[in-house]
Write a protein that holds these residues in place. Sequence first.
Motif, PDB file in Angstrom:
ATOM      1  N   MET A   1       1.096  -1.155  -0.011  1.00 46.51           N
ATOM      2  CA  MET A   1      -0.120  -0.002  -0.173  1.00 46.51           C
ATOM      3  C   MET A   1       0.763   1.584  -0.375  1.00 46.51           C
ATOM      4  N   ILE A   2       0.048   2.200  -0.621  1.00 46.22           N
ATOM      5  CA  ILE A   2       0.882   3.491  -0.951  1.00 46.22           C
ATOM      6  C   ILE A   2       0.708   4.385   0.487  1.00 46.22           C
ATOM      7  N   LYS A   3       1.531   5.158   0.689  1.00 42.30           N
ATOM      8  CA  LYS A   3       1.240   6.117   1.817  1.00 42.30           C
ATOM      9  C   LYS A   3       1.941   7.357   1.605  1.00 42.30           C
ATOM     10  N   ILE A   4       1.321   8.262   1.617  1.00 42.83           N
ATOM     11  CA  ILE A   4       1.407   9.756   1.050  1.00 42.83           C
ATOM     12  C   ILE A   4       1.727  10.480   1.817  1.00 42.83           C
ATOM     13  N   ILE A   5       2.989  10.965   2.244  1.00 35.72           N
ATOM     14  CA  ILE A   5       2.948  11.929   2.832  1.00 35.72           C
ATOM     15  C   ILE A   5       2.374  13.827   3.150  1.00 35.72           C
ATOM     16  N   ARG A   6       1.436  14.197   4.162  1.00 37.75           N
ATOM     17  CA  ARG A   6       1.137  15.072   3.880  1.00 37.75           C
ATOM     18  C   ARG A   6       2.283  15.748   4.542  1.00 37.75           C
ATOM     19  N   THR A   7       1.870  15.899   5.947  1.00 31.33           N
ATOM     20  CA  THR A   7       2.930  16.970   6.831  1.00 31.33           C
ATOM     21  C   THR A   7       4.310  16.164   7.539  1.00 31.33           C
ATOM     22  N   VAL A   8       5.429  16.794   7.085  1.00 30.89           N
ATOM     23  CA  VAL A   8       6.735  16.615   8.492  1.00 30.89           C
ATOM     24  C   VAL A   8       6.596  17.827   9.321  1.00 30.89           C
ATOM     25  N   TYR A   9       7.045  17.437  10.144  1.00 30.64           N
ATOM     26  CA  TYR A   9       6.648  18.567  12.074  1.00 30.64           C
ATOM     27  C   TYR A   9       8.355  18.305  12.655  1.00 30.64           C
ATOM     28  N   TYR A  10       9.320  19.375  12.667  1.00 33.73           N
ATOM     29  CA  TYR A  10      10.218  18.794  13.486  1.00 33.73           C
ATOM     30  C   TYR A  10       9.929  19.606  14.383  1.00 33.73           C
ATOM     31  N   CYS A  11      10.249  19.150  16.038  1.00 36.87           N
ATOM     32  CA  CYS A  11      11.606  19.469  17.271  1.00 36.87           C
ATOM     33  C   CYS A  11      12.365  20.099  17.350  1.00 36.87           C
ATOM     34  N   ASP A  12      12.461  21.060  17.308  1.00 37.12           N
ATOM     35  CA  ASP A  12      13.536  21.581  17.479  1.00 37.12           C
ATOM     36  C   ASP A  12      14.552  21.024  19.611  1.00 37.12           C
ATOM     37  N   LEU A  13      15.097  19.721  19.495  1.00 40.89           N
ATOM     38  CA  LEU A  13      15.221  19.804  20.680  1.00 40.89           C
ATOM     39  C   LEU A  13      16.487  20.904  21.217  1.00 40.89           C
ATOM     40  N   ASP A  14      17.134  21.151  20.743  1.00 40.01           N
ATOM     41  CA  ASP A  14      18.218  21.891  21.204  1.00 40.01           C
ATOM     42  C   ASP A  14      17.712  23.795  22.075  1.00 40.01           C
ATOM     43  N   ASN A  15      16.352  24.043  21.635  1.00 37.98           N
ATOM     44  CA  ASN A  15      15.967  25.390  21.842  1.00 37.98           C
ATOM     45  C   ASN A  15      14.475  25.006  21.863  1.00 37.98           C
ATOM     46  N   ASN A  16      13.461  24.302  22.127  1.00 35.04           N
ATOM     47  CA  ASN A  16      12.158  24.411  21.946  1.00 35.04           C
ATOM     48  C   ASN A  16      11.893  22.467  21.845  1.00 35.04           C
ATOM     49  N   PRO A  17      12.467  22.162  23.063  1.00 30.94           N
ATOM     50  CA  PRO A  17      11.612  21.045  23.164  1.00 30.94           C
ATOM     51  C   PRO A  17      10.184  20.841  23.250  1.00 30.94           C
ATOM     52  N   GLY A  18       9.717  20.132  22.574  1.00 29.79           N
ATOM     53  CA  GLY A  18       7.645  20.058  23.243  1.00 29.79           C
ATOM     54  C   GLY A  18       7.106  20.460  21.955  1.00 29.79           C
ATOM     55  N   THR A  19       7.530  21.639  21.191  1.00 33.17           N
ATOM     56  CA  THR A  19       6.717  22.520  20.620  1.00 33.17           C
ATOM     57  C   THR A  19       7.545  21.778  19.148  1.00 33.17           C
ATOM     58  N   TYR A  20       6.636  21.568  18.363  1.00 33.66           N
ATOM     59  CA  TYR A  20       6.467  21.185  16.622  1.00 33.66           C
ATOM     60  C   TYR A  20       5.821  21.944  15.766  1.00 33.66           C
ATOM     61  N   TYR A  21       6.960  21.999  15.243  1.00 33.13           N
ATOM     62  CA  TYR A  21       6.923  23.522  13.337  1.00 33.13           C
ATOM     63  C   TYR A  21       6.732  22.172  12.351  1.00 33.13           C
ATOM     64  N   GLU A  22       5.338  22.513  11.539  1.00 31.63           N
ATOM     65  CA  GLU A  22       5.546  22.764  10.053  1.00 31.63           C
ATOM     66  C   GLU A  22       6.704  22.472   9.729  1.00 31.63           C
ATOM     67  N   SER A  23       7.015  21.741   8.858  1.00 37.21           N
ATOM     68  CA  SER A  23       8.000  21.464   8.131  1.00 37.21           C
ATOM     69  C   SER A  23       7.728  22.650   6.614  1.00 37.21           C
ATOM     70  N   PRO A  24       8.174  22.913   5.812  1.00 44.85           N
ATOM     71  CA  PRO A  24       8.270  23.574   4.526  1.00 44.85           C
ATOM     72  C   PRO A  24       7.843  21.892   3.523  1.00 44.85           C
ATOM     73  N   MET A  25       7.064  22.061   2.888  1.00 43.51           N
ATOM     74  CA  MET A  25       7.977  20.338   1.796  1.00 43.51           C
ATOM     75  C   MET A  25       6.546  20.525   1.150  1.00 43.51           C
TER      76      MET A  25
END
Length: 106
Positions: A1-25
């Motif tokens: 089954m093909i899975k299409i990625i809708r969104t990638v989020y990242y959390c900056d563990l050095d400066n803002n752990p616990g907060t996720y930001y949407e990656s441009p894609m």
Amino acid sequence: MIKIIRTVYYCDLDNNPGTYYESPMIPASGHYRETSSSEDSGRIRKVELSYNAPYVTPGMKRNLAILVVFDDGDRRSFGSADLPARLKIVEDTVTSISCEHQSPER
């Protein structure tokens, strides 16, 4: 089954752990592969992620936790404070982003 990625989020563990930001894609440019293998030290989970982006934000160049959301609503995450993910970023006319991450299977 093909899975299409809708969104990638990242959390900056050095400066803002616990907060996720949407990656441009760029839509429909993502590839995600997850495998596991047995090693002498136990089961290892390997994640490969790649996608194209129109630009890069400064937080994407740090130690990260990554959350991938697929079109079907399924989610996968990898990277932690103990074993962070690092993105490989190649900037050209289109920015290519990739990551390989290995961790013990949970």
